[in-house]
Design an enzyme around this catalytic site. Structure first.
Site, PDB file in Angstrom:
ATOM      1  N   ASN A 109      16.855 -50.275 -17.817  1.00 36.81           N
ATOM      2  CA  ASN A 109      17.655 -51.320 -17.167  1.00 36.81           C
ATOM      3  C   ASN A 109      19.116 -51.109 -17.539  1.00 36.81           C
ATOM      4  O   ASN A 109      19.420 -50.525 -18.579  1.00 36.81           O
ATOM      5  CB  ASN A 109      17.200 -52.691 -17.692  1.00 36.81           C
ATOM      6  CG  ASN A 109      17.987 -53.834 -17.086  1.00 36.81           C
ATOM      7  OD1 ASN A 109      18.236 -53.879 -15.882  1.00 36.81           O
ATOM      8  ND2 ASN A 109      18.420 -54.771 -17.925  1.00 36.81           N
ATOM      9  N   HIS A 111      22.576 -53.363 -18.267  1.00 38.25           N
ATOM     10  CA  HIS A 111      22.998 -54.738 -18.530  1.00 38.25           C
ATOM     11  C   HIS A 111      24.511 -54.758 -18.762  1.00 38.25           C
ATOM     12  O   HIS A 111      25.034 -53.914 -19.493  1.00 38.25           O
ATOM     13  CB  HIS A 111      22.262 -55.279 -19.760  1.00 38.25           C
ATOM     14  CG  HIS A 111      22.612 -56.694 -20.046  1.00 38.25           C
ATOM     15  ND1 HIS A 111      22.089 -57.754 -19.324  1.00 38.25           N
ATOM     16  CD2 HIS A 111      23.481 -57.241 -20.923  1.00 38.25           C
ATOM     17  CE1 HIS A 111      22.611 -58.876 -19.771  1.00 38.25           C
ATOM     18  NE2 HIS A 111      23.464 -58.603 -20.743  1.00 38.25           N
TER      19      HIS A 111
HETATM   20  C1  GRF Z   1      25.380 -55.030 -12.679  1.00 40.03           C
HETATM   21  O1  GRF Z   1      26.505 -55.598 -13.268  1.00 40.03           O
HETATM   22  C2  GRF Z   1      24.254 -54.841 -13.660  1.00 40.03           C
HETATM   23  O2  GRF Z   1      24.695 -54.558 -14.947  1.00 40.03           O
HETATM   24  C3  GRF Z   1      23.580 -56.173 -13.620  1.00 40.03           C
HETATM   25  O3  GRF Z   1      23.638 -56.579 -12.274  1.00 40.03           O
HETATM   26  C4  GRF Z   1      24.756 -55.953 -11.632  1.00 40.03           C
HETATM   27  C5  GRF Z   1      24.208 -55.195 -10.459  1.00 40.03           C
HETATM   28  O4  GRF Z   1      25.227 -54.658  -9.655  1.00 40.03           O
HETATM   29  N1  GRF Z   1      22.230 -56.051 -14.160  1.00 40.03           N
HETATM   30  P1  GRF Z   1      24.861 -53.668  -8.456  1.00 40.03           P
HETATM   31  O5  GRF Z   1      23.862 -54.369  -7.557  1.00 40.03           O
HETATM   32  O6  GRF Z   1      24.296 -52.403  -9.038  1.00 40.03           O
HETATM   33  O7  GRF Z   1      26.161 -53.439  -7.761  1.00 40.03           O
END
Ligand code: GRF
Length: 205
Positions: A109, A111
């Site tokens: 994942n 984050h």
């Molecule tokens: C990112 O900031 C990620 O870290 C978090 O959700 C956001 C997703 O952005 N888990 P995207 O859909 O990849 O543009």
């Protein structure tokens, strides 16, 4: 080569950075499918633009987790597409034991904070509200906790005096788009080894 499935709920900029790293030859992986719990999520459109199978799977009746019938459908879909590894990329759900067991040690994942600081939602806003001077992102293996699994890669960014939640998130996202392909590349080349909480990274041969 990793046969990667990506799960996401939003705009898919991280998924885009993974597609592009593969297309540039920087990541030895193939994205076999993208699955979303949001029917009109841009991540699905983005995948199709890259010629990647993209599927909406209704996660009802659950709002914040992947469980029950939806979990079974996701597992079946990923297996039938030949996925052997999962990247969560803006997937706004807690994954439960069914998926964790079906892909044990093979789910990562991203984050938007320097974990263990600011787990949970809108971490960039949490960092700003807290008064942190440094923020960043973390790519980690997924375990049963919320944003608690062993860390593969972290990148830091400064919090600037005039930052808003939006400008800080944008700066973090730029690093995410470097960190995620980098972490997946370490995994794809067999250079990661989990020992307790630590992910040991072996030197490139
Ligand atoms: C990112 O900031 C990620 O870290 C978090 O959700 C956001 C997703 O952005 N888990 P995207 O859909 O990849 O543009």
């Amino acid at each position: 080569m990793l046969s990667l499935a990506i799960l996401g709920s939003g705009k898919g900029s991280n998924a885009g950075s993974i597609f592009e790293a593969i297309e540039r030859g920087d990541l030895n992986a193939k994205v076999v499918c993208v699955v979303s719990d949001v029917e009109d999520a841009h991540i699905l459109e983005r995948a199709r633009q890259h010629g990647i199978a993209a599927e909406f799977i209704d996660h009802a009746p659950f709002k914040t987790k992947l469980d029950g019938e939806a979990e079974r459908r996701v597992i079946d879909t990923l297996k039938s597409r030949g996925a052997d590894f999962i990247a969560l990329a803006g997937y706004m759900r807690i994954v439960k034991s069914g998926l964790l067991e079906a892909f044990a040690g093979r789910i990562v994942n991203i984050h938007p904070s320097l974990l263990p600081a600011f787990p949970g939602l809108a971490s960039w806003k949490q960092a700003l509200d807290y008064g942190a001077k440094v923020a960043g992102c973390t790519v980690h293996f997924v375990d049963a906790g919320m944003d608690t699994g062993p860390i593969i890669v972290q990148k830091a960014v400064p919090v600037l005096e005039d930052d808003t939640a939006e400008t800080l998130h944008a700066r973090i996202q730029m690093e995410e788009h470097v960190a995620y392909p980098e972490a997946l590349s370490l995994v794809a080349s067999g250079r990661t080894r989990i020992a307790g909480r630590r992910v040991h990274i072996s030197v490139e041969e």
